[in-house]
Motif scaffolding. Structure first.
Motif, PDB file in Angstrom:
ATOM      1  N   MET A   1      12.867  71.365  51.477  1.00  0.00           N
ATOM      2  CA  MET A   1      14.110  71.862  51.577  1.00  0.00           C
ATOM      3  C   MET A   1      14.715  72.404  50.288  1.00  0.00           C
ATOM      4  N   LYS A   2      15.412  73.478  50.171  1.00  0.00           N
ATOM      5  CA  LYS A   2      16.349  73.902  49.011  1.00  0.00           C
ATOM      6  C   LYS A   2      17.717  73.545  48.900  1.00  0.00           C
ATOM      7  N   ASN A   3      18.117  73.026  47.897  1.00  0.00           N
ATOM      8  CA  ASN A   3      19.678  72.763  47.788  1.00  0.00           C
ATOM      9  C   ASN A   3      20.228  73.699  47.075  1.00  0.00           C
ATOM     10  N   HIS A   4      21.285  74.114  47.324  1.00  0.00           N
ATOM     11  CA  HIS A   4      22.007  75.340  46.710  1.00  0.00           C
ATOM     12  C   HIS A   4      23.447  74.760  46.315  1.00  0.00           C
ATOM     13  N   ARG A   5      23.847  74.438  45.151  1.00  0.00           N
ATOM     14  CA  ARG A   5      25.327  73.953  44.715  1.00  0.00           C
ATOM     15  C   ARG A   5      26.097  75.111  44.616  1.00  0.00           C
ATOM     16  N   TYR A   6      27.181  75.197  45.337  1.00  0.00           N
ATOM     17  CA  TYR A   6      28.194  76.064  44.924  1.00  0.00           C
ATOM     18  C   TYR A   6      29.297  75.703  44.484  1.00  0.00           C
ATOM     19  N   LEU A   7      29.644  76.019  43.166  1.00  0.00           N
ATOM     20  CA  LEU A   7      30.771  75.629  42.448  1.00  0.00           C
ATOM     21  C   LEU A   7      31.926  76.454  42.955  1.00  0.00           C
ATOM     22  N   LEU A   8      33.009  76.058  43.440  1.00  0.00           N
ATOM     23  CA  LEU A   8      34.119  76.880  44.135  1.00  0.00           C
ATOM     24  C   LEU A   8      35.333  76.909  43.018  1.00  0.00           C
ATOM     25  N   LYS A   9      36.314  78.142  43.324  1.00  0.00           N
ATOM     26  CA  LYS A   9      37.136  78.647  42.498  1.00  0.00           C
ATOM     27  C   LYS A   9      38.101  77.360  42.751  1.00  0.00           C
ATOM     28  N   ASP A  10      39.042  76.858  41.652  1.00  0.00           N
ATOM     29  CA  ASP A  10      39.998  75.823  41.723  1.00  0.00           C
ATOM     30  C   ASP A  10      41.052  76.047  42.638  1.00  0.00           C
ATOM     31  N   SER A  11      41.189  77.283  42.980  1.00  0.00           N
ATOM     32  CA  SER A  11      42.314  77.280  44.215  1.00  0.00           C
ATOM     33  C   SER A  11      41.910  76.737  45.522  1.00  0.00           C
ATOM     34  N   LEU A  12      40.569  76.444  45.942  1.00  0.00           N
ATOM     35  CA  LEU A  12      39.854  76.545  46.961  1.00  0.00           C
ATOM     36  C   LEU A  12      39.670  74.936  47.289  1.00  0.00           C
ATOM     37  N   LYS A  13      39.575  74.195  48.542  1.00  0.00           N
ATOM     38  CA  LYS A  13      39.119  73.005  48.785  1.00  0.00           C
ATOM     39  C   LYS A  13      37.629  73.128  49.239  1.00  0.00           C
ATOM     40  N   ALA A  14      36.784  72.095  48.907  1.00  0.00           N
ATOM     41  CA  ALA A  14      35.438  71.987  49.232  1.00  0.00           C
ATOM     42  C   ALA A  14      35.339  71.842  50.891  1.00  0.00           C
ATOM     43  N   GLU A  15      36.135  71.000  51.223  1.00  0.00           N
ATOM     44  CA  GLU A  15      36.308  70.622  52.572  1.00  0.00           C
ATOM     45  C   GLU A  15      36.538  71.737  53.754  1.00  0.00           C
ATOM     46  N   ASP A  16      37.562  72.402  53.122  1.00  0.00           N
ATOM     47  CA  ASP A  16      37.821  73.821  54.018  1.00  0.00           C
ATOM     48  C   ASP A  16      36.532  74.885  53.843  1.00  0.00           C
ATOM     49  N   ILE A  17      35.909  74.917  53.041  1.00  0.00           N
ATOM     50  CA  ILE A  17      34.903  75.964  52.860  1.00  0.00           C
ATOM     51  C   ILE A  17      33.854  75.484  53.462  1.00  0.00           C
ATOM     52  N   ALA A  18      33.576  74.256  53.452  1.00  0.00           N
ATOM     53  CA  ALA A  18      32.302  73.740  54.235  1.00  0.00           C
ATOM     54  C   ALA A  18      32.529  73.695  55.599  1.00  0.00           C
ATOM     55  N   LYS A  19      33.672  73.436  56.222  1.00  0.00           N
ATOM     56  CA  LYS A  19      34.116  73.551  57.507  1.00  0.00           C
ATOM     57  C   LYS A  19      33.890  75.171  58.111  1.00  0.00           C
ATOM     58  N   ASP A  20      34.081  76.176  57.229  1.00  0.00           N
ATOM     59  CA  ASP A  20      34.317  77.361  57.550  1.00  0.00           C
ATOM     60  C   ASP A  20      32.880  77.998  57.669  1.00  0.00           C
ATOM     61  N   LEU A  21      32.132  77.499  56.607  1.00  0.00           N
ATOM     62  CA  LEU A  21      30.703  77.789  56.584  1.00  0.00           C
ATOM     63  C   LEU A  21      29.772  77.274  57.749  1.00  0.00           C
ATOM     64  N   LYS A  22      30.278  76.098  58.253  1.00  0.00           N
ATOM     65  CA  LYS A  22      29.519  75.350  59.414  1.00  0.00           C
ATOM     66  C   LYS A  22      29.719  76.212  60.643  1.00  0.00           C
ATOM     67  N   ILE A  23      30.865  76.499  60.704  1.00  0.00           N
ATOM     68  CA  ILE A  23      31.494  77.772  61.760  1.00  0.00           C
ATOM     69  C   ILE A  23      30.830  78.952  61.993  1.00  0.00           C
ATOM     70  N   GLN A  24      30.595  79.403  60.606  1.00  0.00           N
ATOM     71  CA  GLN A  24      29.678  80.855  60.547  1.00  0.00           C
ATOM     72  C   GLN A  24      28.288  80.585  60.916  1.00  0.00           C
ATOM     73  N   LEU A  25      27.676  79.368  60.306  1.00  0.00           N
ATOM     74  CA  LEU A  25      26.276  79.130  60.712  1.00  0.00           C
ATOM     75  C   LEU A  25      26.044  78.863  62.153  1.00  0.00           C
ATOM     76  N   GLU A  26      26.954  78.399  62.960  1.00  0.00           N
ATOM     77  CA  GLU A  26      27.061  78.043  64.393  1.00  0.00           C
ATOM     78  C   GLU A  26      27.043  79.571  65.153  1.00  0.00           C
ATOM     79  N   VAL A  27      27.826  80.423  64.580  1.00  0.00           N
ATOM     80  CA  VAL A  27      27.899  81.574  65.048  1.00  0.00           C
ATOM     81  C   VAL A  27      26.772  82.361  65.033  1.00  0.00           C
ATOM     82  N   ASN A  28      25.838  82.414  63.766  1.00  0.00           N
ATOM     83  CA  ASN A  28      24.506  82.760  63.811  1.00  0.00           C
ATOM     84  C   ASN A  28      23.449  82.059  64.381  1.00  0.00           C
ATOM     85  N   ARG A  29      23.838  80.840  64.692  1.00  0.00           N
ATOM     86  CA  ARG A  29      22.601  80.018  65.609  1.00  0.00           C
ATOM     87  C   ARG A  29      21.737  79.384  64.629  1.00  0.00           C
TER      88      ARG A  29
END
Length: 73
Positions: free
Chosen positions: A1-29
């Motif tokens: 497994m590869k681990n990618h660590r994405y440092l986020l912009k200060d105006s964003l929340k990690a929980e929100d971005i992770a939730k949206d990314l999970k949805i995108q990954l589900e859409v792409n199966r």
């Protein structure tokens, strides 16, 4: 497994971005990708199988506008 660590912009929340990314990954199966928000450091860790270039491309495209940096572990 590869681990990618994405440092986020200060105006964003990690929980929100992770939730949206999970949805995108589900859409792409892509059910084998793991996403972990790290609120204390405002970053998202994404685990991708070593041979899954498609998943990496999708994650990179999604994270492009949200990240300030990326580290591969």
């Amino acid at each position: 497994m590869k681990n990618h660590r994405y440092l986020l912009k200060d105006s964003l929340k990690a929980e929100d971005i992770a939730k949206d990314l999970k949805i995108q990954l589900e859409v792409n199966r892509l059910h084998t990708v793991n996403v972990f928000p790290i609120a204390e450091r405002n970053e998202v860790i994404v685990q991708v199988a070593d041979a899954d270039g498609t998943a990496e491309d999708i994650v990179d495209a999604f994270m492009n506008d949200y990240k300030t940096g990326e580290m591969l572990e």
